[in-house]
Design an enzyme around this catalytic site. Structure first.
Site, PDB file in Angstrom:
ATOM      1  N   TYR A   1      16.106 -26.149  38.988  1.00 59.44           N
ATOM      2  CA  TYR A   1      16.687 -26.559  40.270  1.00 59.44           C
ATOM      3  C   TYR A   1      17.694 -27.676  40.063  1.00 59.44           C
ATOM      4  O   TYR A   1      17.772 -28.287  38.993  1.00 59.44           O
ATOM      5  CB  TYR A   1      15.594 -27.010  41.240  1.00 59.44           C
ATOM      6  CG  TYR A   1      15.019 -28.387  40.942  1.00 59.44           C
ATOM      7  CD1 TYR A   1      15.415 -29.496  41.680  1.00 59.44           C
ATOM      8  CD2 TYR A   1      14.089 -28.571  39.927  1.00 59.44           C
ATOM      9  CE1 TYR A   1      14.898 -30.759  41.408  1.00 59.44           C
ATOM     10  CE2 TYR A   1      13.565 -29.821  39.654  1.00 59.44           C
ATOM     11  CZ  TYR A   1      13.973 -30.917  40.395  1.00 59.44           C
ATOM     12  OH  TYR A   1      13.471 -32.163  40.115  1.00 59.44           O
TER      13      TYR A   1
ATOM     14  N   ARG B   1      24.801 -28.968  34.509  1.00 60.56           N
ATOM     15  CA  ARG B   1      23.399 -29.181  34.124  1.00 60.56           C
ATOM     16  C   ARG B   1      22.534 -27.992  34.505  1.00 60.56           C
ATOM     17  O   ARG B   1      21.609 -27.619  33.769  1.00 60.56           O
ATOM     18  CB  ARG B   1      22.852 -30.467  34.750  1.00 60.56           C
ATOM     19  CG  ARG B   1      21.481 -30.862  34.201  1.00 60.56           C
ATOM     20  CD  ARG B   1      21.041 -32.233  34.674  1.00 60.56           C
ATOM     21  NE  ARG B   1      20.872 -32.280  36.121  1.00 60.56           N
ATOM     22  CZ  ARG B   1      20.519 -33.371  36.789  1.00 60.56           C
ATOM     23  NH1 ARG B   1      20.316 -34.512  36.141  1.00 60.56           N
ATOM     24  NH2 ARG B   1      20.379 -33.348  38.102  1.00 60.56           N
TER      25      ARG B   1
ATOM     26  N   ARG C   1       3.101  -9.743  37.706  1.00 59.51           N
ATOM     27  CA  ARG C   1       2.658 -10.957  37.036  1.00 59.51           C
ATOM     28  C   ARG C   1       2.275 -10.668  35.582  1.00 59.51           C
ATOM     29  O   ARG C   1       1.339  -9.925  35.302  1.00 59.51           O
ATOM     30  CB  ARG C   1       1.469 -11.584  37.768  1.00 59.51           C
ATOM     31  CG  ARG C   1       1.134 -12.987  37.243  1.00 59.51           C
ATOM     32  CD  ARG C   1      -0.065 -13.604  37.949  1.00 59.51           C
ATOM     33  NE  ARG C   1      -0.226 -15.004  37.558  1.00 59.51           N
ATOM     34  CZ  ARG C   1      -0.785 -15.419  36.412  1.00 59.51           C
ATOM     35  NH1 ARG C   1      -1.229 -14.515  35.543  1.00 59.51           N
ATOM     36  NH2 ARG C   1      -0.880 -16.701  36.128  1.00 59.51           N
TER      37      ARG C   1
ATOM     38  N   HIS D   1       2.795 -12.858  31.552  1.00 56.67           N
ATOM     39  CA  HIS D   1       3.365 -14.016  30.872  1.00 56.67           C
ATOM     40  C   HIS D   1       4.657 -13.683  30.124  1.00 56.67           C
ATOM     41  O   HIS D   1       5.507 -14.550  29.934  1.00 56.67           O
ATOM     42  CB  HIS D   1       2.347 -14.631  29.906  1.00 56.67           C
ATOM     43  CG  HIS D   1       1.262 -15.401  30.595  1.00 56.67           C
ATOM     44  ND1 HIS D   1       0.253 -14.781  31.300  1.00 56.67           N
ATOM     45  CD2 HIS D   1       1.034 -16.742  30.685  1.00 56.67           C
ATOM     46  CE1 HIS D   1      -0.563 -15.708  31.792  1.00 56.67           C
ATOM     47  NE2 HIS D   1      -0.105 -16.900  31.434  1.00 56.67           N
TER      48      HIS D   1
ATOM     49  N   LYS E   1      15.609 -29.335  33.788  1.00 61.71           N
ATOM     50  CA  LYS E   1      15.240 -29.643  35.179  1.00 61.71           C
ATOM     51  C   LYS E   1      14.497 -28.450  35.782  1.00 61.71           C
ATOM     52  O   LYS E   1      15.044 -27.671  36.575  1.00 61.71           O
ATOM     53  CB  LYS E   1      16.484 -29.995  35.993  1.00 61.71           C
ATOM     54  CG  LYS E   1      16.192 -30.781  37.261  1.00 61.71           C
ATOM     55  CD  LYS E   1      17.473 -31.327  37.854  1.00 61.71           C
ATOM     56  CE  LYS E   1      17.227 -32.055  39.164  1.00 61.71           C
ATOM     57  NZ  LYS E   1      16.471 -33.310  38.991  1.00 61.71           N
TER      58      LYS E   1
ATOM     59  N   GLU F   1      10.871 -42.796  32.411  1.00 62.31           N
ATOM     60  CA  GLU F   1      11.712 -42.653  33.610  1.00 62.31           C
ATOM     61  C   GLU F   1      10.808 -42.607  34.830  1.00 62.31           C
ATOM     62  O   GLU F   1       9.589 -42.685  34.729  1.00 62.31           O
ATOM     63  CB  GLU F   1      12.572 -41.392  33.523  1.00 62.31           C
ATOM     64  CG  GLU F   1      11.787 -40.095  33.441  1.00 62.31           C
ATOM     65  CD  GLU F   1      12.686 -38.874  33.294  1.00 62.31           C
ATOM     66  OE1 GLU F   1      13.879 -38.957  33.632  1.00 62.31           O
ATOM     67  OE2 GLU F   1      12.183 -37.830  32.842  1.00 62.31           O
TER      68      GLU F   1
ATOM     69  N   LEU G   1      15.297 -37.013  31.651  1.00 62.95           N
ATOM     70  CA  LEU G   1      16.329 -36.128  32.165  1.00 62.95           C
ATOM     71  C   LEU G   1      17.678 -36.837  32.107  1.00 62.95           C
ATOM     72  O   LEU G   1      17.776 -38.034  32.390  1.00 62.95           O
ATOM     73  CB  LEU G   1      16.011 -35.744  33.609  1.00 62.95           C
ATOM     74  CG  LEU G   1      16.995 -34.791  34.278  1.00 62.95           C
ATOM     75  CD1 LEU G   1      16.860 -33.385  33.697  1.00 62.95           C
ATOM     76  CD2 LEU G   1      16.762 -34.763  35.787  1.00 62.95           C
TER      77      LEU G   1
END
Length: 287
Positions: free
Chosen positions: A33, A52, A100, A102, A149, A182, A207
């Site tokens: 995101y 990014r 679903r 993995h 992120k 952070e 980040l």
């Protein structure tokens, strides 16, 4: 006016916006995101945020959901359709919808994209900056790839909730060696008694914040002394000033840490000046 969201090719009422139950973002937190500030009718630093986003997608081997230029268009459209003058626009991309499993989905499964926007009060943010915020430390417990992120933010949720329950607005992660990494959703800074700005290098367990990068450019332009290095919790307690940076906070002074006063307990002149200069150094795109 109803809020509008963009979901996989359609602009829909926010109240009706939905993703599939087997979207991998929901099942596995298999997505990334970005959050961009909207300031005075402008999108702030969109090119850097999209850079990014592209890096995060690449690191997780997720394709762009559409051309980068199209993503940029949707960001502007969602802000415009929600009539946001000051606030935030959020973009999330996941690996898509699939049974679903993995393992990665079979070829042909398209990434999912969601974009939302919401207004916030510039006056309230300014008032908060005049007062400063309290921060609560928390043991570092995240996976090593915090440079990506991702939407896998449960550790951040727990750290920030702990901060709230202990009178804070933000958490500062502290690693096993006693160094601050952070914040739960921000980058962390201090100003030493000698006036040196200190923040941890972006190559080391944090980040690479977009707001952080702009602040570093301002610091260099203003000729301020700074060091990119880890700083300890003890050093933070003894600092002249502290502050955090993020698209959601811009430059926000920190006046208390774990209940202890930072400096004189009021926002410092360095943090306040950086906040004042911030939007003069950003890439502003009119919505």
């Amino acid at each position: 006016m109803s809020r509008i969201a963009y979901v996989n090719g359609q602009y829909v009422r926010h109240a009706d916006a939905a993703v599939h139950v087997e979207d991998r973002g929901y099942q596995f937190a298999d997505g990334v995101y970005e959050v961009c500030e909207v300031w005075n009718g402008n999108l702030v630093d969109v090119p850097r945020h999209l850079d990014r986003l592209g890096r995060s997608l690449s690191e997780l081997r997720i394709d762009w959901p559409m051309a980068r230029s199209a993503v940029n268009f949707v960001l502007h459209q969602v802000v415009r359709r929600n009539r946001v003058r000051d606030g935030l626009v959020y973009i999330q991309v996941t690996r898509g919808v699939s049974r679903r499993d993995h393992f990665f989905p079979p070829e042909g499964v398209a990434p999912s994209i969601v974009v939302t926007a919401r207004a916030s009060s510039a006056a309230a943010a300014a008032a908060q900056a005049e007062e400063g915020i309290a921060v609560v430390s928390y043991p570092e417990n995240r996976w090593p790839r915090v440079d990506i992120k991702t939407v896998a933010l449960l550790p951040n949720v727990l750290a920030k909730q702990n901060a709230r329950e202990n009178g804070g607005k933000e958490a500062w992660y502290v690693d096993a060696a006693g160094f601050v990494t952070e914040g739960g959703s921000t980058n962390a800074w201090i100003v030493t008694k000698e006036g040196v700005l200190v923040t941890r290098p972006a190559e080391d367990r944090i980040l690479r914040g977009i707001t952080r990068a702009v602040v570093l450019e301002i610091i260099k332009k203003e000729g301020l002394t700074f060091e990119e290095r880890p700083f300890s919790l003890e050093e933070a307690f003894n600092a002249k000033e502290a502050f955090v940076t993020a698209a959601t906070t811009v430059v926000m002074p920190v006046t208390r840490l774990d209940g202890k006063m930072i400096g004189n307990g009021h926002p410092g002149s360095v943090a306040s000046r950086l906040r004042e200069l911030f939007h003069t150094a950003t890439d502003l795109r009119v919505v």
